[in-house]
Design a protein around this motif. Sequence first.
Motif, short mmCIF file in Angstrom:
data_model
loop_
_atom_site.label_atom_id
_atom_site.label_comp_id
_atom_site.label_asym_id
_atom_site.label_seq_id
_atom_site.Cartn_x
_atom_site.Cartn_y
_atom_site.Cartn_z
N TYR A 1 0.83 -1.20 0.00
CA TYR A 1 0.00 0.00 0.00
C TYR A 1 0.87 1.25 0.00
N ARG A 2 1.93 1.20 0.79
CA ARG A 2 2.89 2.31 0.83
C ARG A 2 3.44 2.60 -0.58
N ASN A 3 3.87 1.57 -1.28
CA ASN A 3 4.43 1.75 -2.62
C ASN A 3 3.39 2.30 -3.61
N LEU A 4 2.19 1.77 -3.49
CA LEU A 4 1.11 2.22 -4.37
C LEU A 4 0.82 3.71 -4.15
N LEU A 5 0.72 4.08 -2.89
CA LEU A 5 0.36 5.46 -2.55
C LEU A 5 1.43 6.45 -3.02
N ILE A 6 2.67 6.12 -2.75
CA ILE A 6 3.77 7.02 -3.14
C ILE A 6 3.84 7.15 -4.65
#
Lengths: 280, 280
Positions: free
Chosen positions: B247-252
Amino acid sequence: MTEASPAPLAKIEFDARPYIVNPGKRFSLHDRATRDDGGLDKQLGKDAFELLRDRLVDLQENLYAEQKRALLVVLQAMDAGGKDSTLKAVFGPVDPAGCRVKGFKKPNDEELAHDYLWRVHHWLPKRGYIGVFNRSHYEDAVTVAVKSLAPKKVWSRRVGHINDFERMLADEGTTTVKFFLHISKGYQKERLQRRLDRPDKHWKFNVADLDERARWEQYQERYSEVLGQTSHKHAPWYVVPAERRWYRNLLITKVLVDTLEAMDPRPPKADFDPSAIVIE
Amino acid sequence: MTEASPAPLAKIEFDARPYIVNPGKRFSLHDRATRDDGGLDKQLGKDAFELLRDRLVDLQENLYAEQKRALLVVLQAMDAGGKDSTLKAVFGPVDPAGCRVKGFKKPNDEELAHDYLWRVHHWLPKRGYIGVFNRSHYEDAVTVAVKSLAPKKVWSRRVGHINDFERMLADEGTTTVKFFLHISKGYQKERLQRRLDRPDKHWKFNVADLDERARWEQYQERYSEVLGQTSHKHAPWYVVPAERRWYRNLLITKVLVDTLEAMDPRPPKADFDPSAIVIE
């Protein structure tokens, strides 16, 4: 008053403050003299300059020994305003190990690929040092405007950036003092003509300088605006009447001495007891 | 709608805006989640990430071809917050010729002899480039405050300097976007323990990290203050729930794609007529 050297200065009561640009006031270079002697006798002025120069050398050594703060000196002028001869006269005797002069010319490709303060920031003096800028970031707000090298939207914002930048420097330990060497258009003509007349000065003549000369009034106006908007207590502008070299040198050196005396740099106390150390 | 790739993204209607720090409002990290999935299915999220990552690669190429503006990405986190793994996942596929990661550690002697923005300014991306800061000048306002490495008078002014600095960058063509990888104290414990348990991760463990961990609450408070005071439309902070990597990677990546799409970099038009050129 046990110090001997300041006495002759006190006697001439020389004050640099009338040459400052007052922060926040509308300012015009037209109101300032290009030729002045401050009512001083030339020989007395030269003697005073030498005493001040010695004092500058001492203060620089203390700044270097203290290693806590830095002094940035900015020098701007129209062509033939005397920047090079000022540097030689004023900073020549200062220990070059603690004082670096950096000249800024037209930015190269690498510099143009960054914001205009990038190269300037890089060359700032570190703690303990005096850094002298021969031309500076002020050209990004003046020359760029006069020659329309960027849209007004771009160059008009730069005065604000520069104020922010110099405020940050002051907060972090670098004092800035700025000199505009002020000459008349007639005096510039004389100096440029001299470069043409003397073969040993031809290397200093640049045909492009004549284009700049043609924009004299625009430069005076834009400099007036920018100096008025960027003179602050922590980073003042001085307008130096620059047609008499001895007076120009005296005035600049006086400002530098006053500035450093206000900073009052002190060598750190020894962390040993010298009387307890025996060198065999 | 003739482009095929954005379709799956549109379907999941993923919006990064809830993670932004609103300029001018009092802000606290306590109000933000450290673990989140945005209501997305993990596999769908991973698929969306891959599409966005491809889009990021294309946008970076356009930025590079255009050569007019730059993108600065700032990454901050507590220890074990996942900065390194973020960099690998998000920027790994981006052409390294146009994207440079710079990690900032404890300043060295030369850096300490200058103002704290000196080294940061030097490493800024030039026009056409993405520059990624792994830690940054924000530590000069956060870590320095928490650990009392300078008096309050000094570190409290730095928020203003940083705002001025990023404003200047925006005016001169560099867009800034900032990510705080947000984790809980319990999650940090797990990650640090993992470094102790796995011999191949021992190199990442630093006993001094435990001192920092002991100051957890002070860091959360100071980060809350600083993020709240330095988030602006031209240089926003995003608080990224960082306990789920996908989720972190997607959001960034979503934020980077949105930011670059808003910048809309375009390769310059050819200054030749390609149909008129014959290659023999």
